[in-house]
Design an enzyme around this catalytic site. Structure first.
Site, PDB file in Angstrom:
ATOM      1  N   HIS A  82     -22.280  29.174  16.629  1.00 18.83           N
ATOM      2  CA  HIS A  82     -20.659  28.678  16.743  1.00 18.83           C
ATOM      3  C   HIS A  82     -20.903  28.065  18.059  1.00 18.83           C
ATOM      4  CE1 HIS A  82     -16.585  29.578  17.270  1.00 18.83           C
ATOM      5  NE2 HIS A  82     -16.561  30.419  17.631  1.00 18.83           N
TER       6      HIS A  82
ATOM      7  N   HIS B 137     -15.196  40.106  13.183  1.00 21.36           N
ATOM      8  CA  HIS B 137     -15.972  39.312  12.469  1.00 21.36           C
ATOM      9  C   HIS B 137     -17.055  38.831  13.710  1.00 21.36           C
ATOM     10  CE1 HIS B 137     -13.342  36.532  14.859  1.00 21.36           C
ATOM     11  NE2 HIS B 137     -14.605  35.707  15.321  1.00 21.36           N
TER      12      HIS B 137
END
Length: 217
Positions: A57, A51
């Site tokens: 994030h 990913h």
């Protein structure tokens, strides 16, 4: 054409970061039951398997993966073997030489996605990210669940990548890939407002001349 698939297989049993959402498939319609089509719903963390992390994030001010420059995930790269051992942090001196491409994939061999989850995988130091960025690296990828240690709260490597605008790939499978130069194809989905995206990461060998061409542009 030689192709290396560096994405792990994704199954319901695939381990995810402790506390994250495991892969789940809900079958709504099924040809084997007489339906005209098979129709499934997928539920899982966006940090599943191989990913790409978005800067959002780890910081509220960072762009989501849907706004991430996809050109960072496509082009010349170098696979480097760094057998540093478990729970160790990779520093610039562990690379032993200058990198040869603007994208670097580090094979540590410290995490096996087919085995029960292990938190003692190798990680990247902030100094390494600073060094790679100064060398012109635009993307760094690892064969571990994170570029930072499992128990890190400060996430220094992630924040260093944000500082230098270096893209992040995690969860790669590199055991079967010889060290050398390749073309990387690992495009994230255009998931607006999401903090990551699974990728189908592929490598194919490239001659050094291709690397030099991208550096000039």
């Amino acid at each position: 054409m030689t192709l290396y698939d560096i994405s792990p297989e994704l199954r319901r049993e695939t381990e995810v970061w402790p506390g994250d959402t495991p892969l789940e498939r809900q079958i709504l319609l099924d040809c084997s039951r007489g339906d005209s089509v098979t129709l499934s719903t997928l539920r899982a963390t966006v940090h599943l398997g191989a990913h790409a992390d978005a800067f959002s994030h780890v910081t509220a001010s960072g762009p989501s993966i849907g706004h991430h420059p996809i050109e960072l995930h496509l082009g010349p790269c170098e696979v480097i073997h760094v057998p540093i051992g478990n729970a160790a942090s990779i520093r610039p001196e562990h690379l032993n030489r200058h990198t040869r491409a603007p994208r670097i994939l580090l094979h540590t061999g410290s995490f096996d996605p087919s085995r029960p989850y292990s938190s003692d995988f190798a990680s990247l130091s902030k100094d390494l990210i600073d060094h790679l960025a100064a060398s012109g690296v635009r993307l760094v990828g690892v064969d571990t669940p994170s570029i930072d240690p499992f128990d890190s709260k400060t996430l220094d490597a992630h924040h260093a990548c944000i500082t230098h605008n270096v893209a992040i790939l995690e969860g790669l499978v590199l055991d079967h890939v010889p060290v050398g130069l390749y073309e990387l194809i690992a495009l994230p989905l255009r998931l607006m407002d999401f903090d990551a995206s699974p990728v189908r990461a592929i490598l194919r060998p490239l001659p050094p001349a291709t690397i030099e061409s991208e550096e000039r542009t």
